[in-house]
Write an enzyme that holds these catalytic residues in place. Structure first.
Site, PDB file in Angstrom:
ATOM      1  N   ASP A   1       0.839  -1.203   0.000  1.00  0.00           N
ATOM      2  CA  ASP A   1       0.000   0.000   0.000  1.00  0.00           C
ATOM      3  C   ASP A   1       0.874   1.253   0.000  1.00  0.00           C
ATOM      4  OD1 ASP A   1      -2.660   1.461   0.552  1.00  0.00           O
ATOM      5  OD2 ASP A   1      -1.442   2.050   2.270  1.00  0.00           O
TER       6      ASP A   1
ATOM      7  N   GLU B   1      -2.150  -5.480  -3.433  1.00  0.00           N
ATOM      8  CA  GLU B   1      -1.199  -4.661  -2.675  1.00  0.00           C
ATOM      9  C   GLU B   1      -0.070  -5.528  -2.129  1.00  0.00           C
ATOM     10  OE1 GLU B   1      -3.733  -0.841  -1.086  1.00  0.00           O
ATOM     11  OE2 GLU B   1      -3.774  -2.657   0.143  1.00  0.00           O
TER      12      GLU B   1
END
Length: 227
Positions: free
Chosen positions: A47, A119
């Protein structure tokens, strides 16, 4: 082999295939040796890497954009909807390792699972090949969308905040009033409050999504038409 199949799709060959396995392992799979062997930690890292690379990408593509416009574009490129779109484009769901129970409940197509695994995959590529490798992957799947962004997209939270400011009201406040479900597939209920208007709440698989839904409900309540 799964490794070869996904490597062809993402145009990256892992030196440490253990990182790839970890990135594709859903928390519903319990390891005898390591309960942390799933994609959650790599998701956290991925992320951050995604946000950094997208920010730099937009900074270079749009040299005359204001900070506000760049922020709006970044939000659109890293939001859950975009992550799911990209995950589906590479059929990521079929590669996620999960329990039979999770898969039978539609886990391979679950938006939250797809977001998290994508992610985590970025995080794994970063650890395996460094920032350049992560950049190459992100540019491959995001740059076309970024390049063709003309008007900064409007998200519900931003619109609601701008509306509140135009009326002289304080900024809308958001509070989590409930969290349910297992850790790997939570459901958040968020309440939005603005000035004297009644509070409204909405649910989502992550806090950001629930906030956006709550903001959308409030905009509908005040009869605001999103352009």
């Amino acid at each position: 082999m799964i490794t070869n199949a996904i490597s062809k799709i993402i145009k990256y060959d892992f030196k440490n295939t253990q990182l790839l396995n970890e990135a594709l392992t859903h928390p519903s799979v319990l390891s005898k040796d390591n309960n942390n062997f799933n994609y959650e930690r790599l998701e956290f890292l991925g992320d951050a890497v995604l946000n950094l690379v997208i920010s730099e990408m937009l900074f270079n593509i749009f040299p005359y954009d204001t900070e506000g416009n760049l922020a709006k574009k970044k939000t659109a490129l890293v939001c859950g909807t975009k992550l799911v779109e990209i995950a589906q484009s590479i059929n990521l769901g079929i590669f996620i390792i999960m329990s039979d129970g999770e898969r039978s409940c539609g886990g391979a197509n679950n938006s939250n699972n797809l977001e998290n695994a994508l992610e985590a995959l970025i995080g794994a590529i970063y650890l395996d090949g460094g920032l350049k490798a992560a950049k190459d992957f992100i540019f491959l799947f995001w740059k076309n969308s970024a390049t063709h962004m003309k008007v900064p997209p409007q998200d519900a939270k931003t619109i609601l905040q701008e509306w509140a400011q135009s009326k002289g009201f304080p900024a809308p406040s958001y509070h989590i009033i409930n969290k349910s479900g297992p850790d790997h597939n939570p459901c958040f209920t968020v309440e939005v409050r603005i000035n004297s208007h009644e509070t409204l709440h909405a649910t989502g698989h992550n806090k950001k999504l629930a906030e956006q839904k709550a903001a959308s409900l409030m905009l509908a309540k005040i009869n605001y038409k999103i352009k």
